[in-house]
Scaffold this motif. Structure first.
Motif: not given
Length: 981
Positions: A244-248, A118-119, A165-168
């Motif tokens: 949005x993913x996390x704070x990105x 989460x953010x 890694x969270x995402x590609x």
């Protein structure tokens, strides 16, 4: 030992093995899930089968049983192509889950994934894996690239990929064409290396649009329709979206279409992100890149000119990721602290020496390798580090084993460099060249390293017109060593970027101002140094230049070269080289000669026919070039003709040629008016390997086009351009606002115009008939095919329409746009009429003036003035006569070529009773208005052949026999004028 006492990872392994063994008979090894659209609480699981409509996911918290199920829907995209999609919801943030997918008796192996944070999490690391184009159908380079990336990341972090890694993300051209076959075998199958464990998000590339009308297959495979940020949903066709993913915040853009709507959406996204306390970073992803040093010009001009300035509206925008070019590149925008990269993947081979190439000052590195990137956000330190790893090279294959080829970072809270000072001369000094200017040593309060300098020299203290604007980076990787190693080359090795030396004749004589600044390795500029003034003496008074009277010279004809503003040295010289040669002792010129004086002419004879050459201007017996090269061709100039010059939309044009060189790779290409060959690909084309022939090219959409004859598979034109049009009402005109307040200026947009010299936007009162009723206002578009206009003067209140008119005529070539100014009330018509039969005439023709509704005084008069004159006793008219009544007609003849106006004046005085009427007199035979009668006029005459009054191509000045049609008889009359001058 009981199971719950085992280490977590061993428990997971044993549980996975148990599930796999229990269902071994039912597992379909070719079913690999494809994860996408992840959030902290949900994820989409998709997969493809040849048959079966059941879409079920069995899942549970990692290490435990798969005790939960979720069902979804199946899309039958073809007889043996079923795409399954199931969204798992109600998940816990940053939690590992195990799962498998099931369609009837077909069961996948067990995989693991982790949900997004989460953010609220502001500590630890957040990582993204980036890959670009893979695109190749029968040469799977993407699988080994992803295998290498997975192994390297796990070795670096000591964690499985889904934990590290969270995402590609993929930046487009994941297929070569948008067919089901390519989605299965070019994207989903190679992506299986990671797609079962790591969610993949993609941007739309140009290849996804091929063979996929309406992006049906794109939308079927990508579950983006539910994505939104602050209520700003993805595009209806899912071609752009903010995720949005996390704070990105990742902003995926469409570089292919929907530009106006997309720009408005982007403005709202950036405005929301700028004030969002839960977003620290904005990363933009677009297929066509911001800038490129190979295949120069093949970028997204929309993204560069429109989208990037919008994104720069927030300092949170740290990185732009592009692709389209199959290599790696990295740079910094000129004015904003934003990095941009090309992550070009493993698609069609791209290497140095293959294309048009140019060293760009906003690109720091271009490396022709197959690469992937790892973006690592340190949330505690508020830093982003991007590491680029190379796996191979198009000439060497997979040779590098995750070689680190670039690494850079962005720190959100680091202060920029200190303001520098300039040394090298006192303010107001008189200098002779060469002369060096140096910046004081770089200082950074945040401890960052020096990365760039920028020096600007201008004629004015406000630096509105710079003559030098030089950005240099400490490292500038451009080109390679060639065979056998193809290692990148730093062309700034050994360059002191904090000193700028103006070389001899680098500036002309005169007064200047200079300023400079530092940029650190965080992409932050220092303030500009205080500007210093200086004066150059002992240099030249103009820039060195070469000029050729034409580009194509007949065999045996001496090639005459004019040189200007040389350095005045005894051994300045001009040389002719074959195309592809580089001046130097190892590559002697074909012809050369020392110059005589600063300016003059040289003639070179005996050049071989059928060859492309260029001429270079060099100084002091060296190979230092002091002027832009001028290309030319020696050989017969082919004649290119077209079956007709006006086609219906969808009709196929037929071209004939004769007298061609018959090169195997000579070709005819068709371009839209306003396009420059080489900077953009042709619309349709065909090879022309014979001396003469005929070819019918593909159907064309409506538009203004030209065709030309090119040689050697390149973009050198050796024929006259042949213009033609497809469709009617081709051009498009619009207004930003169609209801204007009193005194408000027009803001006009236009596109797809004919691009002729005197096309103009004409404004008429509502209900008027162009050519008969008064033209209220007109605005030339300066020969552009598209662009914008914002006239300085506002229109009076009233109701109007405007349209685009071709070449000083009243022939409408666009839609009409109605608009109002103020309340829109129609003023009472002025009873006075003052007009011209035409505002463009030739020498020897009469100008006809008509008027009515005038006061009718006995001494009212009509005067013809040069455009620069003002009526008065000290500025007599060129010609004049009394009006002789309130209404009438008069003719004026014998006017020399030039720009004029007619005025209606009262009572033997200089009070004007009506608006002035401007008009132009051109030398008879000078059709294009450049003051000469030459081949450019011949081209204009030929372009109008076959047209009559009312046609878009009709050119009144080409109608010499006044029959209102342009024929060979008119051409013969023009030719007689040409030969007699």
């Amino acid at each position: 030992m009981t199971l719950h006492l085992l280490p977590r990872r061993l428990r997971t392994l044993l549980a996975t093995l148990a599930y796999a063994c229990a269902a071994q008979a039912a597992v379909a090894a070719d079913i690999t899930p494809y994860l996408q659209t992840p959030t902290a609480n949900s994820i989409w699981v998709t997969w493809k089968t040849a048959e079966g409509d059941e879409s079920v996911v069995e899942y549970g918290v990692d290490g435990g049983p798969l005790d939960r199920t979720a069902s979804g829907a199946t899309q039958t995209l073809a007889a043996s192509y079923r795409l399954h999609g199931v969204q798992l919801t109600g998940l816990q943030p940053e939690t590992l889950y195990s799962y498998r997918v099931r369609t009837g008796s077909q069961l996948s192996p067990v995989f693991r994934f982790r949900t997004q944070p989460t953010a609220a999490r502001k500590s630890g690391h957040f990582r993204i894996l980036v890959t670009g184009d893979h695109q190749l159908r029968n040469d799977d380079r993407h699988t080994p690239l992803l295998q290498a990336a997975k192994a390297k990341i796990q070795a670096l972090t000591g964690q499985p990929l889904e934990e590290a890694v969270h995402l590609m993300l993929n930046n487009g051209d994941q297929v070569d064409v948008g067919t089901l076959d390519h989605y299965e075998f070019v994207h989903m199958k190679p992506s299986a290396v990671v797609s079962g464990n790591l969610a993949i998000m993609t941007a739309l590339g140009n290849h996804e649009t091929y063979y996929d009308p309406g992006l049906a297959n794109w939308r079927a495979h990508n579950f983006y329709d539910g994505i939104s940020y602050k209520g700003l949903a993805a595009a209806a066709d899912e071609s752009y979206y903010a995720h949005q993913v996390g704070r990105v915040l990742l902003v995926y853009l469409n570089s292919e279409s929907n530009f106006a709507a997309q720009a408005e959406w982007l403005r709202k996204v950036v405005a929301a992100a700028n004030v969002d306390p839960d977003v620290d970073w904005v990363i933009s992803v677009v297929h066509r890149p911001y800038q490129a040093e190979q295949y120069v010009g093949d970028i997204s001009q929309w993204f560069r000119d429109t989208a990037m300035p919008i994104l720069a509206g927030t300092r949170k925008h740290a990185l732009n990721i592009g692709a389209h070019h199959h290599l790696y590149a990295r740079g910094q925008t000129r004015d904003w602290p934003v990095y941009h990269i090309i992550s070009g993947g493993t698609a069609w081979d791209q290497f140095w020496g293959q294309s048009t190439e140019r060293d760009m000052d906003d690109v720091q590195k271009t490396i022709a390798n197959w690469t992937w990137q790892l973006i690592d956000f340190d949330l505690d330190a508020r830093t982003m580090k991007v590491s680029s790893y190379a796996e191979g090279h198009p000439k060497l294959g997979f040779a590098y084993s995750s070689r680190l080829v670039d690494e850079f970072e962005r720190r959100l809270d680091a202060a920029g460099p200190d303001k520098p000072e300039l040394t090298g001369s006192a303010d107001g000094a008189v200098v002779t060249l060469p002369h060096g200017f140096t910046l004081s040593p770089f200082r950074s309060p945040s401890g960052m390293a020096l990365n760039s300098t920028q020096f600007q020299i201008s004629r004015d203290a406000a630096f509105t017109g710079t003559v030098v604007d030089l950005i240099r980076d400490v490292e500038n990787v451009y080109g390679d060593t060639g065979a056998p190693d193809y290692e990148p080359v730093d062309i700034h090795a050994g360059v002191d970027i904090e000193t700028y030396t103006v070389q001899p004749y680098g500036l002309n004589n005169g007064s200047y101002y200079i300023r400079a600044r530092h940029r650190d390795a965080n992409a932050e500029w220092s303030p500009w140094s205080d500007a210093r003034s200086f004066k150059v003496e002992g240099s030249a008074d103009g820039d060195p230049a070469l000029r050729l009277a034409k580009k194509v010279w007949a065999p045996g004809e001496p090639v005459v070269i004019e040189y200007m503003n040389g350095r005045g040295k005894a051994k300045d010289w001009v040389a002719v080289y074959r195309k592809g040669q580089t001046p130097g002792s190892a590559s002697p010129s074909v012809k050369w000669s020392y110059v005589s004086g600063i300016s003059g002419q040289l003639a070179f004879s005996g050049l071989a026919a059928g060859v492309e050459y260029y001429v270079a201007f060099m100084t002091d017996d060296s190979y230092v070039e002091i002027a832009p090269r001028m290309p030319f061709y020696v050989g017969d100039m082919p004649e290119l003709t077209i079956s007709k010059t006006q086609f219906n939309a969808g009709e196929r044009p037929t071209f004939s040629w004769s007298g061609a060189p018959a090169g195997a790779k000579d070709w005819i290409g068709v371009y839209r008016v306003g396009q420059t060959p080489g900077g953009i690909g042709s619309t349709v084309w065909a090879y022309t390997p014979t001396e003469s022939g005929t070819v019918t090219l593909g159907a064309l959409n409506k538009g203004y086009y030209y065709a030309a004859f090119f040689i050697n598979d390149a973009y050198f034109e050796i024929s006259d351009r042949v213009p033609f049009a497809v469709g009617s009402e081709i051009a498009s005109v619009s207004l930003v606002k169609s209801a204007l307040a009193s005194g408000e200026r027009l803001d006009i947009r236009f596109s797809d115009g004919p691009g002729t010299a005197k096309d103009y936007i004409g404004v008429f009162r509502k209900g008027a008939t162009p050519g008969i009723d008064l033209l209220v206002a007109y605005y030339y578009v300066d020969g552009r095919a598209g662009g914008s206009l914002s006239p300085a003067d506002a229109l009076p209140d009233g109701e109007y329409f405007l349209a685009l008119y071709i070449n000083d005529s009243y022939t409408e070539v666009s839609n009409r746009v109605d608009f109002t100014v103020g309340a829109g009330s129609e003023p009472q018509p002025d009873p006075r009429v003052f007009g011209l039969a035409g505002n463009l005439i030739r020498t020897g023709d009469a100008l006809t003036v008509n008027w009515s509704g005038m006061p009718g005084n006995a001494t009212d008069w009509i005067g013809v003035y040069r455009s620069t004159q003002t009526p008065g006793s000290s500025s007599p008219s060129v010609q004049w006569r009394y009006a002789g009544g309130a209404a009438g007609t008069a003719a004026f003849s014998g006017l020399a070529a030039g720009e004029y106006y007619v005025a209606f004046l009262l009572n033997d005085g200089y009070e004007e009773a009506a608006p002035r009427l401007p008009f132009t007199v051109r030398r008879r035979g000078d059709i294009n208005g450049d003051g000469r009668i030459d081949v450019a006029d011949r081209d204009a005459q030929r372009a109008a052949l076959g047209s009559c009054e009312g046609d878009a191509r009709y050119q009144p000045l080409a109608d010499f026999d006044a029959d209102r049609c342009i024929s060979q008889a008119d051409y013969r009359l023009w030719y007689a004028l040409f030969t007699k001058q």
